[in-house]
Design a protein around this motif. Structure first.
Motif, PDB file in Angstrom:
ATOM      1  N   ARG A 196       0.973  -1.112   0.367  1.00 26.28           N
ATOM      2  CA  ARG A 196      -0.355  -0.180  -0.011  1.00 26.28           C
ATOM      3  C   ARG A 196       0.869   1.201   0.019  1.00 26.28           C
ATOM      4  NH1 ARG A 196      -4.570  -1.098   4.226  1.00 26.28           N
ATOM      5  NH2 ARG A 196      -5.686  -2.390   3.748  1.00 26.28           N
ATOM      6  N   ASN A 197       0.799   2.674  -0.540  1.00 27.46           N
ATOM      7  CA  ASN A 197       1.198   3.304  -0.504  1.00 27.46           C
ATOM      8  C   ASN A 197       2.772   3.523  -0.984  1.00 27.46           C
ATOM      9  OD1 ASN A 197      -1.931   4.709  -0.104  1.00 27.46           O
ATOM     10  ND2 ASN A 197      -1.320   3.984   1.629  1.00 27.46           N
ATOM     11  N   PRO A 240     -13.038  -0.577  -3.309  1.00 23.84           N
ATOM     12  CA  PRO A 240     -12.228   0.211  -3.066  1.00 23.84           C
ATOM     13  C   PRO A 240     -12.579   0.870  -2.828  1.00 23.84           C
ATOM     14  CG  PRO A 240     -14.626  -0.474  -4.696  1.00 23.84           C
ATOM     15  CD  PRO A 240     -14.263  -1.464  -3.486  1.00 23.84           C
ATOM     16  N   GLN A 241     -12.677   0.719  -1.978  1.00 23.26           N
ATOM     17  CA  GLN A 241     -12.881   1.724  -0.524  1.00 23.26           C
ATOM     18  C   GLN A 241     -11.110   1.732   0.031  1.00 23.26           C
ATOM     19  OE1 GLN A 241     -16.223   0.528   1.948  1.00 23.26           O
ATOM     20  NE2 GLN A 241     -16.405   2.463   1.629  1.00 23.26           N
ATOM     21  N   GLY A 242     -10.635   0.829  -0.166  1.00 20.52           N
ATOM     22  CA  GLY A 242      -9.348   0.880   0.103  1.00 20.52           C
ATOM     23  C   GLY A 242      -8.714  -0.121   1.416  1.00 20.52           C
ATOM     24  N   THR A 266     -15.704   7.843   2.452  1.00 19.91           N
ATOM     25  CA  THR A 266     -14.566   8.046   1.878  1.00 19.91           C
ATOM     26  C   THR A 266     -13.945   8.070   0.007  1.00 19.91           C
ATOM     27  OG1 THR A 266     -13.283   8.206   4.082  1.00 19.91           O
ATOM     28  CG2 THR A 266     -12.136   7.749   1.462  1.00 19.91           C
ATOM     29  N   LYS A 299     -10.763   4.862  -3.924  1.00 17.82           N
ATOM     30  CA  LYS A 299      -9.445   4.861  -5.085  1.00 17.82           C
ATOM     31  C   LYS A 299      -9.310   4.691  -6.326  1.00 17.82           C
ATOM     32  CE  LYS A 299      -7.457   5.053  -1.126  1.00 17.82           C
ATOM     33  NZ  LYS A 299      -7.416   6.055  -0.175  1.00 17.82           N
ATOM     34  N   LYS A 300      -8.548   5.270  -7.431  1.00 17.26           N
ATOM     35  CA  LYS A 300      -8.227   5.478  -7.801  1.00 17.26           C
ATOM     36  C   LYS A 300      -7.757   3.743  -8.752  1.00 17.26           C
ATOM     37  CE  LYS A 300      -7.920  11.186  -8.452  1.00 17.26           C
ATOM     38  NZ  LYS A 300      -6.564  11.697  -9.434  1.00 17.26           N
ATOM     39  N   GLY A 301      -7.180   3.806  -7.845  1.00 19.37           N
ATOM     40  CA  GLY A 301      -6.604   1.462  -9.227  1.00 19.37           C
ATOM     41  C   GLY A 301      -7.732   0.974  -9.112  1.00 19.37           C
ATOM     42  N   SER A 302      -9.412   1.388  -8.923  1.00 23.04           N
ATOM     43  CA  SER A 302     -10.479   0.482  -8.847  1.00 23.04           C
ATOM     44  C   SER A 302     -11.000   1.077 -10.865  1.00 23.04           C
ATOM     45  CB  SER A 302     -11.500   0.821  -8.258  1.00 23.04           C
ATOM     46  OG  SER A 302     -11.738   1.858  -8.040  1.00 23.04           O
ATOM     47  N   GLU A 350     -18.597   4.439  -6.980  1.00 21.90           N
ATOM     48  CA  GLU A 350     -19.202   5.321  -5.979  1.00 21.90           C
ATOM     49  C   GLU A 350     -20.389   5.958  -5.888  1.00 21.90           C
ATOM     50  OE1 GLU A 350     -17.555   9.307  -4.276  1.00 21.90           O
ATOM     51  OE2 GLU A 350     -15.647   8.317  -4.575  1.00 21.90           O
TER      52      GLU A 350
END
Length: 233
Positions: A120-121, A149-151, A160, A163-166, A222
């Motif tokens: 992560r990150n 997708p919320q991470g 929140t 995340k853009k990864g999804s 979302e």
């Protein structure tokens, strides 16, 4: 308090026992380990029903994508969905923290079932092959990928941004997305005591077909998941 203690005692003991029983599966075909994962999913629902008097409802089974490849995007409020969704879908491929693969026995099972890890990150050599690993797994298997997708696990009312990864996964795979909203945090919160006599709902929403711009897809995903969670709350 007593029912919480009983739940934790039986749930975690059961997960440990199942993990130990299936150790020989490390040397057997992958489908044996996947079967163990389904047992963990049923054990999770059993413990919730018996010790916390949880009523589990599954909505929208008619929306489940059939006869084509897809990936699952689910809200994430507790440990529940990581276990139970294996009982609804065909043994999903998980994307998870690399650290989980290092856990004794349980982490070995995660590796055996083909889970895809990421740090992560962080930008690392391992993460650079992340999307290639996903594409290979999807192309070689009829199992759906599952992402959160919320991470991370969030509180029930937390909204929140996803995340853009999804959206990158959606763009890369070019397959349908199965959105799922689960209000598990109202029963099994990230922190604190679990709740008694609640209704836990898994809401399987209509598919989002491929072909959208990734930014539009992310906003739609979302919106449909958070709108459903607002309704369930």
């Amino acid at each position: 308090m007593i029912r919480n203690l009983l739940f934790s005692l039986f749930f975690f003991s059961g997960i440990i026992i199942i993990s130990i029983i299936f150790i020989p599966a490390f040397f057997l075909p992958q489908k044996i380990t996947l079967f163990g994962g389904k047992i963990m999913g049923y054990w999770t629902s059993f413990c919730l029903r018996v010790f916390l008097s949880t009523k589990i409802i599954i909505k929208g089974r008619e929306n489940i994508i059939k006869d084509k490849k897809f990936f699952i995007a689910s809200s994430h409020q507790s440990m529940f969905e990581t276990f139970f969704l294996q009982t609804i879908f065909n043994s999903p491929v998980f994307i998870l923290k690399k650290e989980l693969l290092l856990l004794p026995i349980f982490g070995w099972h995660l590796k055996k079932i083909g889970s895809i890890s990421i740090k992560r990150n962080k930008i690392s050599k391992e993460n650079l092959s992340f999307f290639n690993d996903i594409s290979k797994q999807i192309n070689l298997s009829d199992r759906p990928l599952i992402i959160f997708p919320q991470g991370t696990r969030l509180l029930p009312k937390d909204r929140t941004p996803f995340k853009k990864g999804s959206s990158r996964i959606y763009e890369e795979l070019k397959i349908s997305c199965q959105p799922i909203a689960i209000n598990s945090g109202n029963t099994w919160p990230k922190k604190g005591l679990k709740k008694i006599n609640t209704i836990l709902t898994i809401s399987i929403l209509k598919a989002i077909e491929p072909g959208l711009q990734k930014e539009i897809f992310l906003k739609k995903l979302e919106s449909v998941i958070y709108s459903e969670l607002d309704f369930l709350n």
